[in-house]
Write a protein that holds these residues in place. Structure first.
Motif, PDB file in Angstrom:
ATOM      1  N   GLU A   1      38.283  38.590  42.874  1.00  0.00           N
ATOM      2  CA  GLU A   1      37.860  39.224  44.118  1.00  0.00           C
ATOM      3  C   GLU A   1      38.022  40.737  44.044  1.00  0.00           C
ATOM      4  O   GLU A   1      37.168  41.494  44.511  1.00  0.00           O
ATOM      5  CB  GLU A   1      38.670  38.654  45.285  1.00  0.00           C
ATOM      6  N   ARG A   2      39.127  41.178  43.424  1.00  0.00           N
ATOM      7  CA  ARG A   2      39.330  42.625  43.284  1.00  0.00           C
ATOM      8  C   ARG A   2      38.261  43.239  42.392  1.00  0.00           C
ATOM      9  O   ARG A   2      37.683  44.283  42.710  1.00  0.00           O
ATOM     10  CB  ARG A   2      40.721  42.915  42.709  1.00  0.00           C
ATOM     11  N   LEU A   3      37.967  42.580  41.257  1.00  0.00           N
ATOM     12  CA  LEU A   3      36.943  43.110  40.352  1.00  0.00           C
ATOM     13  C   LEU A   3      35.588  43.150  41.038  1.00  0.00           C
ATOM     14  O   LEU A   3      34.842  44.126  40.895  1.00  0.00           O
ATOM     15  CB  LEU A   3      36.875  42.252  39.087  1.00  0.00           C
ATOM     16  N   ALA A   4      35.255  42.108  41.801  1.00  0.00           N
ATOM     17  CA  ALA A   4      33.977  42.088  42.509  1.00  0.00           C
ATOM     18  C   ALA A   4      33.883  43.259  43.483  1.00  0.00           C
ATOM     19  O   ALA A   4      32.835  43.924  43.587  1.00  0.00           O
ATOM     20  CB  ALA A   4      33.813  40.759  43.251  1.00  0.00           C
ATOM     21  N   GLY A   5      34.971  43.531  44.190  1.00  0.00           N
ATOM     22  CA  GLY A   5      34.957  44.658  45.128  1.00  0.00           C
ATOM     23  C   GLY A   5      34.809  45.991  44.430  1.00  0.00           C
ATOM     24  O   GLY A   5      34.067  46.873  44.894  1.00  0.00           O
TER      25      GLY A   5
ATOM     26  N   ARG B   1      38.547  30.860  32.836  1.00  0.00           N
ATOM     27  CA  ARG B   1      39.986  30.977  33.028  1.00  0.00           C
ATOM     28  C   ARG B   1      40.439  32.427  33.178  1.00  0.00           C
ATOM     29  O   ARG B   1      41.645  32.693  33.196  1.00  0.00           O
ATOM     30  CB  ARG B   1      40.716  30.316  31.848  1.00  0.00           C
ATOM     31  N   MET B   2      39.495  33.341  33.270  1.00  0.00           N
ATOM     32  CA  MET B   2      39.821  34.750  33.467  1.00  0.00           C
ATOM     33  C   MET B   2      39.123  35.232  34.743  1.00  0.00           C
ATOM     34  O   MET B   2      38.231  34.551  35.245  1.00  0.00           O
ATOM     35  CB  MET B   2      39.355  35.579  32.264  1.00  0.00           C
ATOM     36  N   PRO B   3      39.519  36.396  35.296  1.00  0.00           N
ATOM     37  CA  PRO B   3      38.775  36.932  36.428  1.00  0.00           C
ATOM     38  C   PRO B   3      37.298  37.078  36.064  1.00  0.00           C
ATOM     39  O   PRO B   3      36.951  37.670  35.034  1.00  0.00           O
ATOM     40  CB  PRO B   3      39.437  38.289  36.680  1.00  0.00           C
ATOM     41  N   ALA B   4      36.433  36.516  36.893  1.00  0.00           N
ATOM     42  CA  ALA B   4      34.994  36.518  36.607  1.00  0.00           C
ATOM     43  C   ALA B   4      34.243  36.900  37.868  1.00  0.00           C
ATOM     44  O   ALA B   4      34.616  36.505  38.978  1.00  0.00           O
ATOM     45  CB  ALA B   4      34.547  35.137  36.116  1.00  0.00           C
TER      46      ALA B   4
ATOM     47  N   ALA C   1      34.356  50.537  37.184  1.00  0.00           N
ATOM     48  CA  ALA C   1      35.045  49.441  37.870  1.00  0.00           C
ATOM     49  C   ALA C   1      35.983  48.708  36.919  1.00  0.00           C
ATOM     50  O   ALA C   1      37.109  48.344  37.290  1.00  0.00           O
ATOM     51  CB  ALA C   1      34.026  48.481  38.471  1.00  0.00           C
ATOM     52  N   VAL C   2      35.533  48.482  35.685  1.00  0.00           N
ATOM     53  CA  VAL C   2      36.388  47.806  34.702  1.00  0.00           C
ATOM     54  C   VAL C   2      37.622  48.650  34.413  1.00  0.00           C
ATOM     55  O   VAL C   2      38.741  48.133  34.325  1.00  0.00           O
ATOM     56  CB  VAL C   2      35.593  47.518  33.412  1.00  0.00           C
ATOM     57  N   GLN C   3      37.444  49.949  34.260  1.00  0.00           N
ATOM     58  CA  GLN C   3      38.603  50.817  34.022  1.00  0.00           C
ATOM     59  C   GLN C   3      39.576  50.746  35.196  1.00  0.00           C
ATOM     60  O   GLN C   3      40.801  50.631  35.002  1.00  0.00           O
ATOM     61  CB  GLN C   3      38.151  52.254  33.802  1.00  0.00           C
ATOM     62  N   ARG C   4      39.062  50.789  36.415  1.00  0.00           N
ATOM     63  CA  ARG C   4      39.929  50.751  37.593  1.00  0.00           C
ATOM     64  C   ARG C   4      40.667  49.420  37.698  1.00  0.00           C
ATOM     65  O   ARG C   4      41.759  49.349  38.269  1.00  0.00           O
ATOM     66  CB  ARG C   4      39.117  51.010  38.853  1.00  0.00           C
TER      67      ARG C   4
END
Length: 383
Positions: free
Chosen positions: A286-290, A319-322, A355-358
């Motif tokens: 959810e965090r990555l999506a945001g 099994r990982m954030p997706a 976003a990936v870096q953050r």
């Protein structure tokens, strides 16, 4: 399989009607119960909506598996870790949620009785004096129902996920990410629109975005894998895409799609993470999506269509954030004009890299949306 839709008939339709009737979602009783009627389509749509699936009124692979899973409730059968085909169902998900409430680590409550769930069951059995065989039969179920929650306050799954990322630190070097360009084969082009002499397809543009993203993230030191090439000979299923990411032991997965709608005024970008209607969610997903959504909106000006919880296979079974991000509508003249511009696609890719870096920054050390200079990240690594 070919989706089962309105107008079809046969044994599969009869089975679907029976499952829907058991959930009070198909109320009509036609003379021919093996006919896929209007009431069945309404029932399928209601079921899909409740399960976080794509609401199209057709029973494709994902909807079929979800219908089969919905038949089971905890206590109806003995659950155990089966190889190679794991037991799946709503009863497995209910067991996982119960174990999570009690503080046991089952990973994500995805409805799949895998080795992690079996280990958690065995640990519970050992603590209550049962034989630790990792199977949930009548005795184990009785013990589960007798005991209350062990975890009060907080969210144990969220805390575990956050600890993993805190241990990584802010450096991207060596992290593994899977980029999943949606659709792809000749039989599965996704949304397609004619534009003058050209024909734009979701599959082609998604792959172009994925290839650009692969290069940017690799330049930042990440190990990047794509789930398909530019012209796969056959359709790559959601199950295969999720399994690839799991087999690689990836740290993140980002699935790239474009959208389409019969209304040409529909436009904008949306992001999706795993979640169910009863509150189960992938917190870091959810965090990555945001983060992905906000960075794209800030850097491109696309309309913000918000973050949503879904239970698509590529989100649920990894099994990982997706996350899945739907970047604009090909059926929108304004979005299409931008999406078919390579410079615009570069801005989208830079937004995802930021976003990936953050994602790897601690929450208290995060930066403002749109403030990360992606080119500076690459230059710093080169030095």
């Amino acid at each position: 399989m070919r989706p089962i839709r309105r107008g079809d008939q046969g044994a599969a339709v009869l089975e679907i009607r029976g499952i829907l009737a058991g959930m009070s979602l198909a109320v009509d009783k036609p003379d021919d119960a093996a006919q896929f009627t209007d009431d069945m389509e309404r029932g399928v749509r209601a079921f899909q909506q409740s399960r976080g699936l794509s609401v199209d009124g057709e029973v494709g692979d994902e909807t079929w598996r979800a219908l089969l899973a919905a038949q089971w409730h905890l206590g109806a059968r003995t659950l155990y870790h089966a190889v190679p085909d794991a037991i799946t169902g709503d009863d497995v998900r209910q067991l996982q949620e119960r174990l999570l409430e009690m503080g046991y680590d089952v990973g994500r409550a995805d409805g799949v009785y895998g080795p992690r769930t079996a280990r958690a069951v065995a640990q519970f059995q050992r603590e209550v004096g049962l034989t630790p065989d990792g199977a949930c039969g009548p005795q184990t179920l009785h013990a589960l129902r007798r005991l209350g929650r062990k975890v009060v306050g907080g969210a144990p799954l969220r805390l575990r996920e956050e600890q993993v990322f805190q241990a990584y630190g802010p450096v991207l070097v060596g992290r593994q990410i899977v980029i999943d360009p949606g659709h792809g084969s000749a039989d599965d082009p996704g949304v397609t629109v004619p534009e003058g002499p050209l024909r734009w397809s979701e599959a082609d543009l998604a792959y172009d975005l994925a290839a650009r993203l692969e290069g940017r993230l690799a330049a930042c030191g990440m190990r990047v894998h794509l789930t398909r090439g530019p012209n796969p000979p056959a359709e790559v299923s959601s199950l295969q895409r999720a399994q690839l990411a799991n087999d690689l032991g990836a740290d993140l997965l980002i699935s790239i799609h474009l959208d389409g709608h019969k209304n040409p005024e529909a436009d904008g970008v949306a992001a999706f993470h795993y979640g169910t209607d009863n509150g189960v969610t992938s917190t870091m997903g959810e965090r990555l999506a945001g983060l992905v959504l906000r960075e794209i909106v800030a850097r491109t000006g696309l309309r913000n269509c918000q973050v949503h919880a879904k239970s698509w296979d590529v989100l649920k079974l990894t099994r990982m954030p997706a996350v899945r991000v739907d970047i604009g509508y090909l059926t929108s003249p304004s979005d299409r004009e931008r999406l078919t511009d390579p410079r615009f696609r570069d801005r989208v890719v830079e937004a995802i890299v930021a976003a990936v870096q953050r994602m790897y920054y601690p929450v208290d050390a995060d930066v403002l949306t749109g403030s990360i200079d992606v080119s500076a990240l690459r230059a710093e690594l080169a030095r």
